[in-house]
Write a protein that holds these residues in place. Structure first.
Motif, PDB file in Angstrom:
ATOM      1  N   ARG A  37      43.485  35.385  32.807  1.00 24.07           N
ATOM      2  CA  ARG A  37      43.854  34.319  31.725  1.00 24.07           C
ATOM      3  C   ARG A  37      42.981  33.011  32.163  1.00 24.07           C
ATOM      4  O   ARG A  37      42.532  32.146  31.618  1.00 24.07           O
ATOM      5  CB  ARG A  37      45.051  33.834  31.569  1.00 24.07           C
ATOM      6  N   ASP A  38      42.959  32.716  33.580  1.00 22.55           N
ATOM      7  CA  ASP A  38      42.300  31.683  34.082  1.00 22.55           C
ATOM      8  C   ASP A  38      40.859  31.467  33.631  1.00 22.55           C
ATOM      9  O   ASP A  38      40.333  30.426  33.480  1.00 22.55           O
ATOM     10  CB  ASP A  38      42.557  31.347  35.814  1.00 22.55           C
ATOM     11  N   ASP A  39      39.958  32.436  33.781  1.00 24.83           N
ATOM     12  CA  ASP A  39      38.637  32.397  33.633  1.00 24.83           C
ATOM     13  C   ASP A  39      38.205  33.522  32.521  1.00 24.83           C
ATOM     14  O   ASP A  39      36.978  33.588  32.427  1.00 24.83           O
ATOM     15  CB  ASP A  39      37.751  32.616  34.967  1.00 24.83           C
ATOM     16  N   ARG A  72      38.116  36.526  33.155  1.00 20.07           N
ATOM     17  CA  ARG A  72      37.568  37.660  33.733  1.00 20.07           C
ATOM     18  C   ARG A  72      38.605  38.209  34.786  1.00 20.07           C
ATOM     19  O   ARG A  72      39.197  38.973  34.426  1.00 20.07           O
ATOM     20  CB  ARG A  72      36.082  37.078  34.585  1.00 20.07           C
ATOM     21  N   ALA A 107      40.480  36.143  37.172  1.00 18.57           N
ATOM     22  CA  ALA A 107      41.127  35.238  37.834  1.00 18.57           C
ATOM     23  C   ALA A 107      42.558  34.951  37.183  1.00 18.57           C
ATOM     24  O   ALA A 107      42.453  34.491  35.752  1.00 18.57           O
ATOM     25  CB  ALA A 107      40.645  34.062  37.933  1.00 18.57           C
ATOM     26  N   TRP A 130      43.155  32.455  23.573  1.00 19.94           N
ATOM     27  CA  TRP A 130      44.021  31.537  24.590  1.00 19.94           C
ATOM     28  C   TRP A 130      44.775  30.913  23.450  1.00 19.94           C
ATOM     29  O   TRP A 130      44.447  30.352  22.437  1.00 19.94           O
ATOM     30  CB  TRP A 130      43.005  30.759  25.342  1.00 19.94           C
ATOM     31  N   PRO A 135      38.887  29.601  27.922  1.00 18.45           N
ATOM     32  CA  PRO A 135      40.251  29.540  28.797  1.00 18.45           C
ATOM     33  C   PRO A 135      40.653  28.221  28.564  1.00 18.45           C
ATOM     34  O   PRO A 135      39.740  27.119  28.672  1.00 18.45           O
ATOM     35  CB  PRO A 135      39.712  30.189  30.121  1.00 18.45           C
TER      36      PRO A 135
END
Length: 281
Positions: free
Chosen positions: A86-88, A90, A92, A114, A122
């Protein structure tokens, strides 16, 4: 349960939806919590036991990429997944991953949204403490030709506005889908039935636990913590389009005689029946 996979248009497709917040692989476990290296076997075996011999999809929350690899290795080579960190977008951060058997399903469409004011990129939304996502997968069941949308999410644990707005965004996304009437939504809403997200989603979807004629098994509450003193609460769900039949609904144990908590959440299962004509290409 009647579970027939035929080419005819009048046959039913039974799908087991299994959802579980597996607790991310922290290196600083809470009191009563066991490290993922020990928990992973029990988590995988629960998935295996409750999906073997059935057409199934598995929705998991709080999954780090390393945990995802562990589970795929333990489950076997016929399992695959869709989801992103969820962070990037991909690898992360945590995933809201959807797992499936490649012998049963083919992915037709997939997307990550998101839950924020900028859903295509993101980032945190509203008053959320963490980045939150909705995973969308359109499956084609290989044997029957039927389609099934599977949505998986994990709403924020602190932001009340984020939970309400995130649920509204999910409803808007569902209304925009082509043929959303074969759709299930699973996940950890961090909302009890009288709190922010639940009533929003319940306007558009049916709570599987309260479906007409459903057979219930197990507990009601889904969050336990890692001890016997934490207040139990129901925050994990399987919702379905009202046109679908939910035959069985269960909340499974997350601790056995060995005393180990497999997670601070219990797994939830719903057996969903998809009827109607098959749309073929």
């Amino acid at each position: 349960m009647k579970c027939e996979f035929w080419e005819g248009s009048d046959r039913e497709l039974a799908v087991r939806v299994y959802t579980h917040n597996i607790r991310y692989a922290t290196t600083r476990p809470a009191k009563g919590e066991v490290l993922w290296a020990k928990r992973k076997h029990a988590v995988a075996e629960s998935i295996r036991f409750h999906t073997t011999g059935r057409t199934s999809v598995v929705c998991l929350q709080e999954v780090l990429y390393s945990q995802l690899l562990d589970l795929l290795k333990l489950l076997g080579e016929d399992w695959d997944y869709y989801g992103v960190g969820r962070d990037d977008g991909r690898k992360a951060g945590e995933y809201a991953a959807v797992l499936y058997r490649t012998t049963q399903f083919k992915i037709e469409l997939y997307k990550t949204v998101w839950l924020s004011e900028t859903p295509e990129v993101p980032g945190k939304g509203w008053d959320a403490a963490s980045v939150r996502v909705l995973t969308i997968v359109l499956f084609r069941h290989k044997a029957s030709g039927r389609n099934l949308y599977v949505l998986n999410t994990h709403l924020d644990d602190q932001g009340r506005v984020a939970r309400a707005e995130g649920a509204e965004l999910i409803c808007n996304i569902i209304s925009s889908l082509e043929d959303p009437h074969t759709l299930v939504l699973a996940g950890d809403l961090n909302s009890e039935p009288n709190q922010e997200a639940y009533p929003v989603l319940a306007k558009a979807l049916a709570d599987g636990r309260h479906a007409p004629g459903v057979h219930l098994y197990g507990d009601d509450n889904t969050f336990t913590g890692f001890d016997d003193t934490t207040r139990r609460k129901r925050i994990d769900y399987v919702f379905a389009d009202p046109s679908l039949v939910v035959e069985n609904y269960a909340v499974l144990p997350n601790r056995f005689d060995d005393g180990m908590w497999t997670s601070d959440h219990r797994p939830v299962i719903a057996d969903v029946i998809v009827k109607g004509k098959v749309n073929r290409v």
